[in-house]
Design a protein around this motif. Structure first.
Motif, PDB file in Angstrom:
ATOM      1  N   ALA A  48       1.469  -1.087  -0.223  1.00  0.00           N
ATOM      2  CA  ALA A  48       0.143   0.307   0.125  1.00  0.00           C
ATOM      3  C   ALA A  48       0.478   1.578  -0.426  1.00  0.00           C
ATOM      4  O   ALA A  48       0.609   1.694  -0.775  1.00  0.00           O
ATOM      5  N   ASN A 108       0.481   9.403  -3.826  1.00  0.00           N
ATOM      6  CA  ASN A 108       0.285  11.020  -4.301  1.00  0.00           C
ATOM      7  C   ASN A 108       2.455  11.992  -4.924  1.00  0.00           C
ATOM      8  O   ASN A 108       2.722  12.284  -3.897  1.00  0.00           O
ATOM      9  N   THR A 157       2.361   2.241  -3.150  1.00  0.00           N
ATOM     10  CA  THR A 157       1.209   1.724  -4.505  1.00  0.00           C
ATOM     11  C   THR A 157       0.272   2.698  -4.857  1.00  0.00           C
ATOM     12  O   THR A 157      -0.584   2.719  -5.695  1.00  0.00           O
ATOM     13  N   TYR A 158       0.197   3.785  -3.775  1.00  0.00           N
ATOM     14  CA  TYR A 158      -0.680   4.567  -3.515  1.00  0.00           C
ATOM     15  C   TYR A 158      -0.704   5.768  -2.825  1.00  0.00           C
ATOM     16  O   TYR A 158       0.210   6.061  -2.014  1.00  0.00           O
ATOM     17  N   LYS A 210      -2.958   7.985  -7.951  1.00  0.00           N
ATOM     18  CA  LYS A 210      -2.707   7.476  -6.515  1.00  0.00           C
ATOM     19  C   LYS A 210      -1.927   6.154  -7.719  1.00  0.00           C
ATOM     20  O   LYS A 210      -0.704   5.852  -6.974  1.00  0.00           O
ATOM     21  N   TYR A 249       2.058  14.205  -7.961  1.00  0.00           N
ATOM     22  CA  TYR A 249       1.938  13.983  -9.282  1.00  0.00           C
ATOM     23  C   TYR A 249       2.885  14.760 -10.958  1.00  0.00           C
ATOM     24  O   TYR A 249       2.484  14.365 -12.130  1.00  0.00           O
ATOM     25  N   THR A 294      -1.239  11.718 -11.489  1.00  0.00           N
ATOM     26  CA  THR A 294      -1.994  12.533 -11.002  1.00  0.00           C
ATOM     27  C   THR A 294      -3.314  11.312 -10.252  1.00  0.00           C
ATOM     28  O   THR A 294      -3.607  11.772  -9.553  1.00  0.00           O
ATOM     29  N   ILE A 336      -5.466   3.845   6.432  1.00  0.00           N
ATOM     30  CA  ILE A 336      -5.471   2.586   5.446  1.00  0.00           C
ATOM     31  C   ILE A 336      -5.379   1.356   5.166  1.00  0.00           C
ATOM     32  O   ILE A 336      -4.549   1.466   6.487  1.00  0.00           O
ATOM     33  N   CYS A 396      -2.123  12.550   5.114  1.00  0.00           N
ATOM     34  CA  CYS A 396      -2.913  13.349   3.744  1.00  0.00           C
ATOM     35  C   CYS A 396      -3.969  13.761   3.682  1.00  0.00           C
ATOM     36  O   CYS A 396      -5.334  13.413   4.917  1.00  0.00           O
ATOM     37  N   GLU A 434      -6.103  14.850   2.042  1.00  0.00           N
ATOM     38  CA  GLU A 434      -7.102  14.247   1.471  1.00  0.00           C
ATOM     39  C   GLU A 434      -8.089  13.360   2.443  1.00  0.00           C
ATOM     40  O   GLU A 434      -8.944  12.725   1.972  1.00  0.00           O
ATOM     41  N   TRP A 461      -6.977  10.194   4.812  1.00  0.00           N
ATOM     42  CA  TRP A 461      -6.667   9.557   4.444  1.00  0.00           C
ATOM     43  C   TRP A 461      -5.281   9.242   5.085  1.00  0.00           C
ATOM     44  O   TRP A 461      -4.328  10.323   5.233  1.00  0.00           O
ATOM     45  N   GLU A 506      -7.835  -0.026   7.214  1.00  0.00           N
ATOM     46  CA  GLU A 506      -7.918  -0.105   7.908  1.00  0.00           C
ATOM     47  C   GLU A 506     -10.633   0.191   7.662  1.00  0.00           C
ATOM     48  O   GLU A 506     -10.283   1.014   6.714  1.00  0.00           O
TER      49      GLU A 506
END
Lengths: 326, 221
Positions: A87, A93, A90-91, A101, A95, A99, A295, A150, A152, A154, A297
């Motif tokens: 995780a 930010n 591969t996830y 993830k 850019y 853009t 991430i 983040c 955002e 998460w 959960e």
């Protein structure tokens, strides 16, 4: 050829059958012995490796996934379970590499982390350009298990490997007039995302924030060399601030008297401020910052003041209106 | 080209199965854990995007019918519209259940305080009477003209869907921009038709056509 394979049809029942037949005209001496066969393989493998090593610049031998050796444990590490490696890698930010993830992990070829240099300039007595090899030896590498929140909504727990930014700042001797540090990321217009933000990406910290023992220059994660998608070869990690403050793939550090205007401040001055401290009470204008999804959960958790690092960092902001200086 | 009744039945069945494919793929992705590191976000995002896509597909039926002459296409429109609503409800459910986990206090606050959620929620609320009056009896009861006036709400709904998407993205507006442009084209086309009709009327050569009333009944028989 020592063996031949024939496909025949059995005339009695009409089914096709495969017959393996050794023709009599091959002498046993003509057959390659297993020892010789293995020797040839080894020779081929070795010569390929040598040719590759000769063709590549020295630094590239440090590829993502390579171990960084024994690491010092740190009292600043938290006791929470790290987010799985997959995780974390591969996830992302990032850019410059796309853009979405999932993009950065797929576009790692767009950034070559070696050879690499980091220039430290501005209001310092000893401006200097460090090679990545020098940076790796600048201070003992430590493992720092930090929360990463983040903007955002998460979060993750990431076992970074790195050294305090303070160790590097000490070497260049900031001048008395230096109040801020600006961080500039690598940007190559020919291979990286155009538009979206003003490039190159830049970030900034107040000098006391930059010197704080939690502030890390990371060169790895999970005990291994930092993957490109996480900001190879060297990036900033400021665990009590939103993730975007951690500028990736750093090429320049500049000590300044004036507060730098960061990439996100330029992109949305009403949404992103200079400080960007994790604060559950100050919402993003478009969404709440009170909770976050860790991430891996299912349920959300409450976001902690300064991302749970209030004890260590809150004193730097006493008397400041955190709604105004968001 | 007009399909016979059994042919149309087959087309409808095939279309129904096709409309279910995104839902099936998402379900499988969830089960096999291939939706990435943040499956809940991926699911919320995907169901939202499919809602918008189905709205736009529904809005494409009339222009397609008009320019191809395949008037039977309109018989597929109800199903497409209902799928838009179904994906929209799923989208809301992922938010209420998976994202907020029935934290009604937080949900109400979000709807009131976050403009992008307000717009998205309002769009779904507006879709509800459309879905509720999609069956034949409702059309007959309302009368074609009133029914059609109500169902023109799909225009603001599509716009609100685009705004909802636009306002939620952090910075890269490429995707919402694409949806917005398609929506603008589809709605612009209708405005243009209207203008053409108005001019025809002004020119005096216009004879009111009983097109809508008769067609509506015929379409949903």
């Amino acid at each position: 050829m020592p063996f031949s394979v024939y496909l025949t049809t059995n005339s009695h029942n009409g089914h096709a059958a495969m017959l393996i037949r050794r023709p009599t005209d091959i002498l046993p001496s003509e057959i390659t012995s297993p020892e010789l066969y293995r020797d040839r393989r080894r020779f081929l493998a070795q010569s390929t490796a040598l040719a590759l090593a000769a063709a590549l610049p020295a630094g590239l031998a440090r590829a993502a996934g390579q171990s960084l050796g024994p690491l010092a444990k740190s009292p600043y590490s938290i006791g929470e379970t790290p987010t799985p490696y997959k995780a974390v890698t591969t996830y992302n930010n990032f850019y410059e590499l796309g853009t979405d993830k999932a993009d950065p992990a797929e576009n790692t070829h767009r950034l070559k982390p070696a050879p690499w240099t980091l220039r430290v300039e501005g209001l310092v007595n000893k401006p200097r350009t460090f090679s990545i090899e020098e940076l790796l030896k600048l201070a003992p590498l430590e493992e720092r298990i930090y929360r990463m929140r983040c903007v955002e909504g998460w979060s993750m727990v990431i076992p970074w490997v790195g050294f305090p930014l303070a160790s590097l700042l000490k070497l260049v001797e900031p001048q008395g007039s230096a109040k801020y540090v600006e961080f500039v990321s690598h940007y190559d217009r020919s291979t990286m995302t155009r538009g979206v933000l003003e490039w190159p990406y830049n970030e900034g910290l107040r000098l006391d924030e930059a010197r704080h023992p939690l502030t890390l220059l990371a060169v790895g994660l999970y005990g291994e060399v930092l993957p490109v998608q996480n900001g190879a070869p060297i990036r900033l990690v400021v665990p009590w601030k939103y993730g975007f403050k951690g500028a990736k793939s750093l090429v320049t550090l500049r000590l300044t008297e004036k507060q730098p205007i960061t990439a996100w401040m330029k992109a949305g001055p009403s949404e992103y401020g200079f400080y960007s401290n994790v604060n559950p009470e100050v919402d993003h204008p478009r969404w709440s910052q009170a909770t976050e999804r860790r991430i891996g959960e299912f349920s959300k958790r409450k976001t902690l003041m300064f991302n749970g690092y209030a004890d260590q960092v809150a004193s730097m902001y006493t008397g400041m209106d955190l709604r105004r200086f968001f | 080209m007009t399909p016979t009744t059994p042919q149309l039945g087959a087309i409808k069945t095939a279309l129904f199965a096709l409309c279910l494919v995104p839902a099936f793929l998402l379900w499988r992705g969830l089960e096999m854990d291939t939706l990435g590191a943040n499956p809940i976000e991926a699911l919320t995002r995907a169901t939202g995007e499919w809602t918008l896509r189905f709205l736009l597909i529904t809005l494409t039926v009339t222009p397609l019918r008009k320019y191809s002459g395949w008037h039977w296409l309109v018989r597929l429109r109800r199903m497409l519209g209902l799928f838009a609503f179904a994906y929209g409800v799923t989208h809301l459910l992922t938010y209420v259940w998976l994202d907020q986990f029935f934290d009604w206090h937080a949900i109400v606050k979000d709807i009131l305080k976050r403009p992008f959620i307000t717009v998205g929620f309002a769009a779904l609320v507006l879709m509800t009477p459309l879905a509720a009056t999609s069956f034949n009896a409702a059309i007959r009861k309302l009368g074609g003209r009133r029914w059609q006036a109500l169902h023109r709400a799909i225009y603001p709904i599509a716009v609100m869907g685009c705004v909802h998407f636009w306002w939620l993205v952090k910075k890269d507006i490429t995707e919402p921009l694409i949806y917005a442009l398609i929506t603008a084209a589809l709605l612009g086309l209708r405005a243009w038709w209207r203008e053409q009709e108005r001019r025809k009327q002004l020119a005096g050569g216009y004879l009111p056509q009983p097109r809508f009333e008769s067609k509506v009944i015929k379409i949903f028989e």
